[in-house]
Write a protein that holds these residues in place. Structure first.
Motif, short mmCIF file in Angstrom:
data_model
loop_
_atom_site.label_atom_id
_atom_site.label_comp_id
_atom_site.label_asym_id
_atom_site.label_seq_id
_atom_site.Cartn_x
_atom_site.Cartn_y
_atom_site.Cartn_z
N ALA A 250 -2.44 6.09 -5.81
CA ALA A 250 -3.48 5.13 -6.21
C ALA A 250 -4.27 4.57 -5.04
O ALA A 250 -4.97 3.57 -5.20
CB ALA A 250 -2.84 3.98 -6.99
N VAL A 251 -4.18 5.18 -3.84
CA VAL A 251 -4.94 4.70 -2.69
C VAL A 251 -6.05 5.72 -2.39
O VAL A 251 -5.77 6.90 -2.17
CB VAL A 251 -4.06 4.51 -1.45
CG1 VAL A 251 -4.90 4.08 -0.25
CG2 VAL A 251 -2.96 3.48 -1.73
N ASP A 252 -7.31 5.27 -2.39
CA ASP A 252 -8.47 6.13 -2.14
C ASP A 252 -8.77 6.13 -0.64
O ASP A 252 -9.48 5.27 -0.13
CB ASP A 252 -9.67 5.62 -2.94
CG ASP A 252 -10.86 6.56 -2.87
OD1 ASP A 252 -10.89 7.43 -1.97
OD2 ASP A 252 -11.76 6.43 -3.73
N GLY B 255 -4.69 -0.33 -5.78
CA GLY B 255 -3.97 0.38 -4.71
C GLY B 255 -4.76 0.43 -3.42
O GLY B 255 -4.21 0.23 -2.33
N THR B 256 -6.07 0.69 -3.52
CA THR B 256 -6.92 0.75 -2.34
C THR B 256 -7.07 -0.63 -1.71
O THR B 256 -7.07 -0.78 -0.48
CB THR B 256 -8.30 1.32 -2.71
OG1 THR B 256 -8.13 2.57 -3.36
CG2 THR B 256 -9.16 1.51 -1.46
N SER C 260 0.82 -1.21 0.00
CA SER C 260 0.00 0.00 0.00
C SER C 260 0.86 1.27 0.00
O SER C 260 0.50 2.27 -0.61
CB SER C 260 -0.95 0.00 1.20
OG SER C 260 -0.26 -0.10 2.41
N HIS D 61 1.96 -0.40 -12.47
CA HIS D 61 1.75 0.93 -13.03
C HIS D 61 2.41 1.12 -14.39
O HIS D 61 2.29 2.16 -15.01
CB HIS D 61 2.23 1.99 -12.03
CG HIS D 61 1.33 2.11 -10.84
ND1 HIS D 61 0.19 2.87 -10.83
CD2 HIS D 61 1.37 1.51 -9.63
CE1 HIS D 61 -0.43 2.76 -9.67
NE2 HIS D 61 0.28 1.93 -8.92
N GLN E 180 -14.91 2.13 -10.52
CA GLN E 180 -13.63 2.64 -10.03
C GLN E 180 -12.51 2.19 -10.97
O GLN E 180 -12.49 1.04 -11.39
CB GLN E 180 -13.36 2.13 -8.62
CG GLN E 180 -14.47 2.43 -7.62
CD GLN E 180 -14.75 3.91 -7.47
OE1 GLN E 180 -13.86 4.70 -7.16
NE2 GLN E 180 -15.99 4.30 -7.72
N HIS F 102 -6.47 0.66 -11.54
CA HIS F 102 -5.24 0.97 -10.81
C HIS F 102 -5.54 1.51 -9.41
O HIS F 102 -4.87 1.16 -8.43
CB HIS F 102 -4.38 1.96 -11.59
CG HIS F 102 -3.76 1.38 -12.82
ND1 HIS F 102 -4.40 1.38 -14.04
CD2 HIS F 102 -2.58 0.73 -13.01
CE1 HIS F 102 -3.63 0.78 -14.93
NE2 HIS F 102 -2.52 0.39 -14.34
N ARG F 103 -6.57 2.34 -9.30
CA ARG F 103 -6.98 2.85 -7.98
C ARG F 103 -7.60 1.73 -7.14
O ARG F 103 -7.41 1.67 -5.93
CB ARG F 103 -7.96 4.02 -8.14
CG ARG F 103 -8.42 4.62 -6.81
CD ARG F 103 -9.11 5.96 -7.03
NE ARG F 103 -8.15 6.98 -7.37
CZ ARG F 103 -7.57 7.79 -6.49
NH1 ARG F 103 -7.86 7.68 -5.20
NH2 ARG F 103 -6.70 8.69 -6.85
N HIS G 142 1.86 1.81 -3.61
CA HIS G 142 0.75 2.33 -4.41
C HIS G 142 0.40 3.76 -4.01
O HIS G 142 0.03 4.57 -4.87
CB HIS G 142 -0.48 1.43 -4.25
CG HIS G 142 -0.40 0.16 -5.06
ND1 HIS G 142 -0.52 0.14 -6.43
CD2 HIS G 142 -0.20 -1.12 -4.68
CE1 HIS G 142 -0.40 -1.10 -6.86
NE2 HIS G 142 -0.20 -1.88 -5.82
N HIS G 143 0.52 4.08 -2.72
CA HIS G 143 0.26 5.45 -2.27
C HIS G 143 1.24 6.42 -2.91
O HIS G 143 0.88 7.57 -3.24
CB HIS G 143 0.35 5.51 -0.75
CG HIS G 143 0.18 6.89 -0.19
ND1 HIS G 143 -0.91 7.70 -0.48
CD2 HIS G 143 0.97 7.62 0.66
CE1 HIS G 143 -0.79 8.85 0.15
NE2 HIS G 143 0.35 8.82 0.84
#
Length: 274
Positions: free
Chosen positions: A82-84, A186-187, A74, A245, A179, A182-183, A77-78
């Motif tokens: 890409a983290v919601d 990551g989430t 995470s 990515h 959604q 990629h997001r 990805h952050h």
């Protein structure tokens, strides 16, 4: 010396599991459990662990490994944005509660039931992700209000029963809710942390005192497997995130679906052959 020679294949298998699991954790947001569980189940079978608790140990140990892997994945990805975190706030509590409930429920069912759940859910998700359904959605956005806790409760519960980080379920669910993949990946990596902690604790509590457990166990969590797998997955997860990515949306969906299909078929075969 003879004991060392006997244990070397197990050590090698765990290290390879950690490497592949870590790369897939970063690549697909799945926490690595989709690899760790079937490989651990096989390794425990080779070393004569009671079939009645083999899947419980594999699932519990996988969840323990995912705690560290999810943090590593995470964060990677952050760094890509890409983290919601708004979705984490909405779904996080329900995912956490669902995971604990799922781990307690799983501890009371037979290993073959866990194998069947793992295989069937993974197969359905594989079909969805592999088919050209990238533009197919069931909702314009993530549900709010009264319906909001339902998807994360189910994701948390099923994921902890399967020993996975949640990406296997939350990625396709989030893509069906419009959604970007990629997001979603990551989430899902951060959801893995909210699933693995209560899930692992539940399996530790329910497994304490079981006389069938192999050496090095803490409840149903096998500390030897954890010690061998988790450092490698933490190291490998950012590599997978970097690869993710660099891929386009369709290639990532196909890769996810193809891998899940292979794993699902293996678990269903295992269930039918016993």
């Amino acid at each position: 010396m003879e004991m060392i020679v006997e244990i070397l294949p197990f050590v090698a298998m765990m290290l390879v599991t950690g490497l592949v699991g870590g790369i897939l954790a970063g690549l697909l947001g799945v926490g690595g459990g989709i690899v760790i569980v079937p490989v651990l189940d096989t390794a425990l079978g080779v070393y004569g662990v009671d079939p009645a608790i083999r899947m419980h140990i594999a699932v519990a140990t996988s969840l323990a490994c995912i705690i560290l892997t999810s943090i590593s994945s995470s964060r990677a990805h952050h760094a890509k944005g890409a983290v919601d975190f708004n979705l984490i706030k909405v779904w996080g509590p329900a995912v956490f509660v669902g995971s604990f409930i799922g781990s307690v429920a799983a501890s009371s069912v037979d290993s073959q039931v866990l194998s069947a759940i793992f295989g069937i859910v993974a197969l359905l998700v594989a079909i969805k992700m592999a088919l050209p359904m990238d533009n197919v959605t069931l909702a314009a956005d993530v549900p709010r209000g009264i319906a909001a806790p339902v998807p994360p409760l189910m994701i948390g519960g099923l994921s902890s029963m399967m020993g996975i980080g949640g990406g296997t379920l939350s990625v396709p669910v989030l893509t069906l809710m419009n959604q970007p993949i990629h997001r979603a990946v990551g989430t899902a990596a951060l959801f893995g942390l909210l699933i693995s902690i209560p899930g692992a604790v539940g399996f530790v509590v329910s497994g304490v005192g079981d006389s069938r457990l192999p050496p090095g166990s803490f409840g149903y969590v096998n500390l030897i497997g954890f010690a061998l797998i988790s450092p490698v997955t933490v190291w490998a997860a950012p590599i997978g995130a970097k690869i993710a990515h660099s891929l386009d949306k369709r290639h990532l969906s196909l890769l996810f679906g193809g891998f899940l299909f292979i794993v699902a078929c293996r678990m269903i075969y295992r269930t039918l052959m016993v």
